[in-house]
Design a protein around this motif. Structure first.
Motif, PDB file in Angstrom:
ATOM      1  N   MET A 175     -52.056  16.910  24.396  1.00  0.00           N
ATOM      2  CA  MET A 175     -50.929  17.601  23.807  1.00  0.00           C
ATOM      3  C   MET A 175     -50.638  18.871  24.594  1.00  0.00           C
ATOM      4  O   MET A 175     -51.528  19.425  25.245  1.00  0.00           O
ATOM      5  CB  MET A 175     -51.231  17.979  22.348  1.00  0.00           C
ATOM      6  CG  MET A 175     -51.440  16.804  21.419  1.00  0.00           C
ATOM      7  SD  MET A 175     -51.895  17.327  19.749  1.00  0.00           S
ATOM      8  CE  MET A 175     -53.567  17.923  20.036  1.00  0.00           C
ATOM      9  N   ALA A 176     -49.397  19.327  24.520  1.00  0.00           N
ATOM     10  CA  ALA A 176     -49.026  20.568  25.197  1.00  0.00           C
ATOM     11  C   ALA A 176     -47.759  21.119  24.571  1.00  0.00           C
ATOM     12  O   ALA A 176     -46.901  20.369  24.116  1.00  0.00           O
ATOM     13  CB  ALA A 176     -48.813  20.334  26.688  1.00  0.00           C
ATOM     14  N   MET A 177     -47.647  22.450  24.548  1.00  0.00           N
ATOM     15  CA  MET A 177     -46.413  23.084  24.135  1.00  0.00           C
ATOM     16  C   MET A 177     -45.464  23.084  25.327  1.00  0.00           C
ATOM     17  O   MET A 177     -45.817  23.534  26.413  1.00  0.00           O
ATOM     18  CB  MET A 177     -46.666  24.521  23.668  1.00  0.00           C
ATOM     19  CG  MET A 177     -47.413  24.629  22.356  1.00  0.00           C
ATOM     20  SD  MET A 177     -46.566  23.883  20.935  1.00  0.00           S
ATOM     21  CE  MET A 177     -45.076  24.894  20.837  1.00  0.00           C
ATOM     22  N   ALA A 178     -44.261  22.557  25.134  1.00  0.00           N
ATOM     23  CA  ALA A 178     -43.269  22.468  26.196  1.00  0.00           C
ATOM     24  C   ALA A 178     -41.998  23.182  25.766  1.00  0.00           C
ATOM     25  O   ALA A 178     -41.685  23.251  24.569  1.00  0.00           O
ATOM     26  CB  ALA A 178     -42.966  21.010  26.540  1.00  0.00           C
ATOM     27  N   GLU A 179     -41.262  23.702  26.728  1.00  0.00           N
ATOM     28  CA  GLU A 179     -40.041  24.434  26.421  1.00  0.00           C
ATOM     29  C   GLU A 179     -38.851  23.780  27.092  1.00  0.00           C
ATOM     30  O   GLU A 179     -38.918  23.383  28.264  1.00  0.00           O
ATOM     31  CB  GLU A 179     -40.161  25.888  26.878  1.00  0.00           C
ATOM     32  CG  GLU A 179     -38.953  26.749  26.521  1.00  0.00           C
ATOM     33  CD  GLU A 179     -39.165  28.213  26.829  1.00  0.00           C
ATOM     34  OE1 GLU A 179     -38.213  28.857  27.307  1.00  0.00           O
ATOM     35  OE2 GLU A 179     -40.273  28.715  26.586  1.00  0.00           O
TER      36      GLU A 179
END
Length: 294
Positions: free
Chosen positions: A257-261
């Protein structure tokens, strides 16, 4: 191009460079963004093959090499791409211990091993570095995430680190004190499949765990394999940072998982075992949107 197939990769910024390392302990890669779009090897023929990197007090630090799992390698920022990487020491612990990650709380650097957490600072004398054991427990790799919590129990709140320790407890650490936040889901009462003690300690049980912190929802999402025979993650267990309540989910075998913008908005993205990417907590904004497999 790398050979890091199905290995977790870590990216850390060091001055004006991006450093890539992985669980495979390949030679670290460096990208400055000024000579094309390709990574190059960090200090060819001299940089140790490590799992983690961190920048602190003007130094690029490489941790957990293939030959020195408790190794702390460091080089000045100005020479990080040319250093011979001969400056190194081992954090004191048992022979079977290894560094499992690092994190900063405020301006202080902490290094976690399987069994201990050390506070590390640069002195600039003899010795150059000072390290102090602050906890006799350590975090599981890939589960260490920084969050902002209100003061609860022994912790002061504010900027803290949340992670899973090797006894299968989720601990909140503020740099001084720690709080076990998983009391209510630790023991198997035969009525729920989410008990933490169903995570296998033997084999690859704990090493498959990983987590991400959703900054939008203020949730710590921990993926774990439930069952002694599990070879992949099977459940996602979410800790709400506002009230420290747990929300378990089954049938969410996310691999990473990763926070993406995108367009100024952040999303928590999760890739499952089949290679499809999911937008978590999207508020149904992803309806009718096809996210291709990878």
């Amino acid at each position: 191009a790398t050979t890091r197939t199905q290995r977790y990769q870590y990216y850390e910024r060091s001055r004006n460079a991006l450093i890539a390392t992985s669980d495979a302990q390949d030679v670290p890669l460096l990208w400055t963004g000024s000579v094309g779009t390709f990574f190059t090897t960090l200090a060819p023929n001299s940089a140790p093959s490590v799992k983690y990197s961190v920048n602190h007090q003007g130094f690029l630090i490489l941790l957990n090499s293939a030959t020195r799992p408790r190794g702390f390698f460091y080089a000045d920022d100005a020479a990080q791409s040319t250093s011979a990487w001969t400056d190194v020491f081992d954090l004191p612990s048992g022979a079977d211990d290894e560094v499992t990650g690092s994190f900063k709380i405020g301006r202080t650097l902490y290094v976690s091993t399987r069994y201990r957490i050390f506070r590390v600072s640069y002195l600039g004398g003899n010795p150059d570095w000072s390290y102090q054991e602050v906890k006799q427990w350590g975090y599981v790799p890939r589960t260490i995430k920084k969050a902002t919590l209100k003061g609860t129990g022994n912790t002061q709140g504010g900027e803290v680190v949340v992670g899973l320790d090797w006894t299968r407890k989720v601990r909140v650490f503020d740099g001084v004190d720690d709080l076990i936040a998983s009391d209510d889901i630790e023991e198997d009462n035969s009525m729920s499949e989410f008990a933490m003690d169903r995570i296998s300690i033997a084999g690859s049980g704990l090493t498959l765990c990983h987590a991400e912190f959703d900054t939008n929802e203020q949730e710590y999402r921990l993926c774990v394999p439930i069952g002694a025979q599990s070879t992949q993650t099977t459940h996602s267990i979410t800790l709400n940072a506002r009230n420290l309540a747990w929300y378990p989910y089954s049938n969410q075998p996310f691999q990473c998982m990763a926070m993406a913008e995108s367009a100024g908005r952040q999303f928590l993205m999760a890739a499952d075992r089949s290679g499809y990417v999911h937008m978590i907590n999207s508020g149904n904004r992803d309806i009718s949107v096809s996210i291709q497999n990878i």
